[in-house]
Design a protein around this motif. Structure first.
Motif, PDB file in Angstrom:
ATOM      1  N   ALA A 167       3.971  -8.633  -8.736  1.00 64.84           N
ATOM      2  CA  ALA A 167       3.302  -9.193  -7.557  1.00 64.84           C
ATOM      3  C   ALA A 167       2.803  -8.085  -6.644  1.00 64.84           C
ATOM      4  CB  ALA A 167       4.268 -10.110  -6.811  1.00 64.84           C
ATOM      5  N   GLY A 168       3.621  -7.045  -6.455  1.00 62.69           N
ATOM      6  CA  GLY A 168       3.168  -5.939  -5.623  1.00 62.69           C
ATOM      7  C   GLY A 168       1.977  -5.202  -6.221  1.00 62.69           C
ATOM      8  N   LEU A 169       1.970  -5.049  -7.553  1.00 64.61           N
ATOM      9  CA  LEU A 169       0.871  -4.337  -8.199  1.00 64.61           C
ATOM     10  C   LEU A 169      -0.420  -5.137  -8.173  1.00 64.61           C
ATOM     11  CD1 LEU A 169       2.690  -2.777 -11.293  1.00 64.61           C
ATOM     12  CD2 LEU A 169       1.964  -1.620  -9.211  1.00 64.61           C
ATOM     13  N   VAL A 170      -0.327  -6.449  -8.390  1.00 64.12           N
ATOM     14  CA  VAL A 170      -1.556  -7.246  -8.414  1.00 64.12           C
ATOM     15  C   VAL A 170      -2.170  -7.351  -7.024  1.00 64.12           C
ATOM     16  CG1 VAL A 170      -0.633  -9.579  -7.980  1.00 64.12           C
ATOM     17  CG2 VAL A 170      -2.537  -9.269  -9.559  1.00 64.12           C
ATOM     18  N   LEU A 171      -1.345  -7.202  -5.976  1.00 64.55           N
ATOM     19  CA  LEU A 171      -1.858  -7.230  -4.610  1.00 64.55           C
ATOM     20  C   LEU A 171      -2.270  -5.852  -4.112  1.00 64.55           C
ATOM     21  CD1 LEU A 171       0.689  -9.685  -2.927  1.00 64.55           C
ATOM     22  CD2 LEU A 171      -1.653 -10.174  -3.634  1.00 64.55           C
ATOM     23  N   LEU A 172      -2.189  -4.846  -4.963  1.00 63.68           N
ATOM     24  CA  LEU A 172      -2.536  -3.487  -4.554  1.00 63.68           C
ATOM     25  C   LEU A 172      -3.979  -3.358  -4.083  1.00 63.68           C
ATOM     26  CD1 LEU A 172      -1.184  -0.744  -4.289  1.00 63.68           C
ATOM     27  CD2 LEU A 172      -1.840  -0.237  -6.635  1.00 63.68           C
ATOM     28  N   PRO A 173      -4.972  -3.963  -4.737  1.00 64.13           N
ATOM     29  CA  PRO A 173      -6.340  -3.886  -4.182  1.00 64.13           C
ATOM     30  C   PRO A 173      -6.453  -4.491  -2.790  1.00 64.13           C
ATOM     31  CG  PRO A 173      -6.405  -4.591  -6.470  1.00 64.13           C
ATOM     32  CD  PRO A 173      -4.974  -4.615  -6.061  1.00 64.13           C
ATOM     33  N   MET A 174      -5.672  -5.531  -2.517  1.00 65.71           N
ATOM     34  CA  MET A 174      -5.733  -6.147  -1.195  1.00 65.71           C
ATOM     35  C   MET A 174      -5.164  -5.221  -0.130  1.00 65.71           C
ATOM     36  SD  MET A 174      -4.138  -9.797   0.085  1.00 65.71           S
ATOM     37  CE  MET A 174      -5.078 -10.730  -1.117  1.00 65.71           C
ATOM     38  N   THR A 175      -4.019  -4.592  -0.420  1.00 71.67           N
ATOM     39  CA  THR A 175      -3.424  -3.676   0.557  1.00 71.67           C
ATOM     40  C   THR A 175      -4.315  -2.455   0.778  1.00 71.67           C
ATOM     41  OG1 THR A 175      -2.120  -2.648  -1.212  1.00 71.67           O
ATOM     42  CG2 THR A 175      -1.095  -4.435   0.021  1.00 71.67           C
ATOM     43  N   LEU A 176      -4.968  -1.976  -0.271  1.00 73.54           N
ATOM     44  CA  LEU A 176      -5.922  -0.880  -0.091  1.00 73.54           C
ATOM     45  C   LEU A 176      -7.144  -1.338   0.699  1.00 73.54           C
ATOM     46  CD1 LEU A 176      -5.909   0.892  -3.580  1.00 73.54           C
ATOM     47  CD2 LEU A 176      -5.115   1.839  -1.407  1.00 73.54           C
ATOM     48  N   PHE A 178      -7.214  -3.352   3.155  1.00 73.40           N
ATOM     49  CA  PHE A 178      -6.943  -3.416   4.584  1.00 73.40           C
ATOM     50  C   PHE A 178      -7.312  -2.112   5.287  1.00 73.40           C
ATOM     51  CE2 PHE A 178      -3.313  -6.583   3.604  1.00 73.40           C
ATOM     52  CZ  PHE A 178      -4.240  -7.600   3.492  1.00 73.40           C
ATOM     53  N   GLU A 179      -7.228  -0.998   4.576  1.00 73.99           N
ATOM     54  CA  GLU A 179      -7.530   0.306   5.165  1.00 73.99           C
ATOM     55  C   GLU A 179      -8.886   0.840   4.730  1.00 73.99           C
ATOM     56  OE1 GLU A 179      -5.856   1.779   7.418  1.00 73.99           O
ATOM     57  OE2 GLU A 179      -4.014   0.596   7.421  1.00 73.99           O
ATOM     58  N   ALA A 180      -9.200   0.731   3.432  1.00 75.21           N
ATOM     59  CA  ALA A 180     -10.447   1.294   2.914  1.00 75.21           C
ATOM     60  C   ALA A 180     -11.598   0.317   2.957  1.00 75.21           C
ATOM     61  CB  ALA A 180     -10.238   1.774   1.474  1.00 75.21           C
ATOM     62  N   GLY A 181     -11.346  -0.933   3.262  1.00 74.22           N
ATOM     63  CA  GLY A 181     -12.406  -1.925   3.270  1.00 74.22           C
ATOM     64  C   GLY A 181     -12.509  -2.635   1.928  1.00 74.22           C
ATOM     65  N   PRO A 182     -12.811  -3.945   1.938  1.00 74.28           N
ATOM     66  CA  PRO A 182     -12.833  -4.713   0.681  1.00 74.28           C
ATOM     67  C   PRO A 182     -14.124  -4.577  -0.113  1.00 74.28           C
ATOM     68  CG  PRO A 182     -13.271  -6.169   2.528  1.00 74.28           C
ATOM     69  CD  PRO A 182     -13.039  -4.798   3.119  1.00 74.28           C
ATOM     70  N   SER A 183     -15.063  -3.760   0.359  1.00 77.63           N
ATOM     71  CA  SER A 183     -16.354  -3.696  -0.330  1.00 77.63           C
ATOM     72  C   SER A 183     -16.248  -3.080  -1.713  1.00 77.63           C
ATOM     73  CB  SER A 183     -17.351  -2.895   0.517  1.00 77.63           C
ATOM     74  OG  SER A 183     -16.855  -1.580   0.760  1.00 77.63           O
ATOM     75  N   ILE A 184     -15.313  -2.120  -1.891  1.00 78.95           N
ATOM     76  CA  ILE A 184     -15.171  -1.450  -3.187  1.00 78.95           C
ATOM     77  C   ILE A 184     -14.001  -2.021  -3.968  1.00 78.95           C
ATOM     78  CG2 ILE A 184     -14.764   0.764  -4.332  1.00 78.95           C
ATOM     79  CD1 ILE A 184     -16.162   2.124  -1.985  1.00 78.95           C
ATOM     80  N   VAL A 185     -12.805  -1.960  -3.366  1.00 75.36           N
ATOM     81  CA  VAL A 185     -11.605  -2.405  -4.093  1.00 75.36           C
ATOM     82  C   VAL A 185     -11.560  -3.916  -4.229  1.00 75.36           C
ATOM     83  CG1 VAL A 185     -10.239  -0.390  -3.463  1.00 75.36           C
ATOM     84  CG2 VAL A 185     -10.300  -2.366  -1.921  1.00 75.36           C
ATOM     85  N   TRP A 240       0.160  -0.286   5.191  1.00 76.74           N
ATOM     86  CA  TRP A 240      -0.652  -0.585   4.010  1.00 76.74           C
ATOM     87  C   TRP A 240      -0.836   0.641   3.131  1.00 76.74           C
ATOM     88  CZ3 TRP A 240       0.400  -5.170   4.438  1.00 76.74           C
ATOM     89  CH2 TRP A 240       0.257  -5.882   5.624  1.00 76.74           C
ATOM     90  N   TRP A 241      -1.040   1.816   3.739  1.00 78.93           N
ATOM     91  CA  TRP A 241      -1.099   3.025   2.930  1.00 78.93           C
ATOM     92  C   TRP A 241       0.238   3.280   2.249  1.00 78.93           C
ATOM     93  CZ3 TRP A 241      -5.407   4.595   1.269  1.00 78.93           C
ATOM     94  CH2 TRP A 241      -6.549   4.665   2.065  1.00 78.93           C
TER      95      TRP A 241
END
Length: 292
Positions: A167-176, A178-185, A240-241
């Motif tokens: 669960a933590g791994l599949v949500l990794l793009p979401m946590t990234l 929050f900081e890097a923006g959802p446009s890429i991840v 989040w980081w």
């Protein structure tokens, strides 16, 4: 005038045995030792369901925090059950059902609403595949409960990525995101294969560290406690980081766990090959060593 004698007949015949009374059924109470782990499991289930509610409201950060809380409670209930000697089959089944919802259905639902919806049918297939893989992983884990035919060196390993880690791994793009923006991840080109890959890791036969029997050497106790304090401070300031770094660090342990498992397996097979053959009379069939 004399009355005729009255012969009192016995109520029960001599050749009949009196049926014993059946005790009234009463429900046996549960001790605190057996109840406390189940309470933690129910709280973990409630936390997973709360994550689904936050996802419907598009409050992604509280949803991720709810999954983290569910993972912490899931890690505590088993340890407390072993410490208090409160293990039970009911608790094991309840724990698996809670994990299927908190770490299977809830993350898949969150990822679908967050980014997989943009991929259309393919995104729904990826979310559904992850949830199914989580259920299959838990079913395989339940089928191995109570099995004692494992070698001693294999008890420190899981088969496949466990459900909370998945669960933590599949949500990794979401946590990234929050900081890097959802446009890429958060692009479907990224998260669709990522979700499928994490689901595949959960049902794979890849040996992963369980960290249950890990021991900290005496000289590393103080640095380890200092590291825990550092991670706690990072979680407060940059949550989040920090969660993303923990996820990548766990992924980095997978090659080492596989290599260590293969090494232990080869050593055990070598020991069995070099073991002396015994035909039942206790005699050692190895040739005598020749002094040089």
């Amino acid at each position: 005038m004399k009355r005729p004698p009255v012969f009192k007949q016995p109520i029960f015949r001599s050749n009949r045995t009196r049926r014993p009374r059946r005790p009234h059924p009463r429900l046996k109470g549960l001790s605190i030792n057996h109840l406390l782990p189940n309470v933690l499991t129910v709280l973990a289930l409630c936390s997973g369901l709360t994550a689904i509610r936050f996802a419907i409201l598009e409050r992604w950060e509280p949803a991720v925090i709810a999954i983290v809380i569910a993972a912490i409670l899931d890690a505590l209930d088993g340890r407390i059950a072993r410490l208090l000697n409160g293990q039970s089959k009911f608790g094991a089944e309840l724990d698996s059902l809670s994990d299927a919802i908190s770490f299977g259905v809830a993350p898949a639902f969150m990822m679908y609403l967050w980014g997989l919806k943009g991929a259309g049918t393919l995104g729904w297939i990826a979310a559904m595949a992850y949830a199914v893989c989580c259920a299959l992983r838990l079913a395989r884990f339940n089928s191995r409960l109570g099995v004692v035919d494992l070698p001693p060196w294999a008890y420190n390993y899981f088969t496949g990525v466990p459900a909370p880690a998945g669960a933590g791994l599949v949500l990794l793009p979401m946590t990234l995101g929050f900081e890097a923006g959802p446009s890429i991840v958060g692009h479907p080109v990224v998260i669709v294969p990522w979700t499928l890959m994490i689901g595949g890791l959960m049902v794979s036969t890849l040996p992963t560290f369980s960290f249950k029997g890990a021991r900290v050497p005496a000289q590393w106790v103080v640095p380890a406690l200092a590291g825990v304090g550092l991670v706690a401070a990072m979680l407060v300031n940059q949550p989040w980081w920090t969660l993303s770094l923990i996820g990548f660090a766990y992924l980095g342990t997978l090659p080492f766990s596989t290599r260590q498992f293969r090494r232990l397996q080869s050593a055990a097979e070598l020991m069995q090959t070099d073991a002396p053959e015994d035909d039942g009379d206790g005699a050692d069939k190895r040739p005598p060593s020749v002094p040089v």
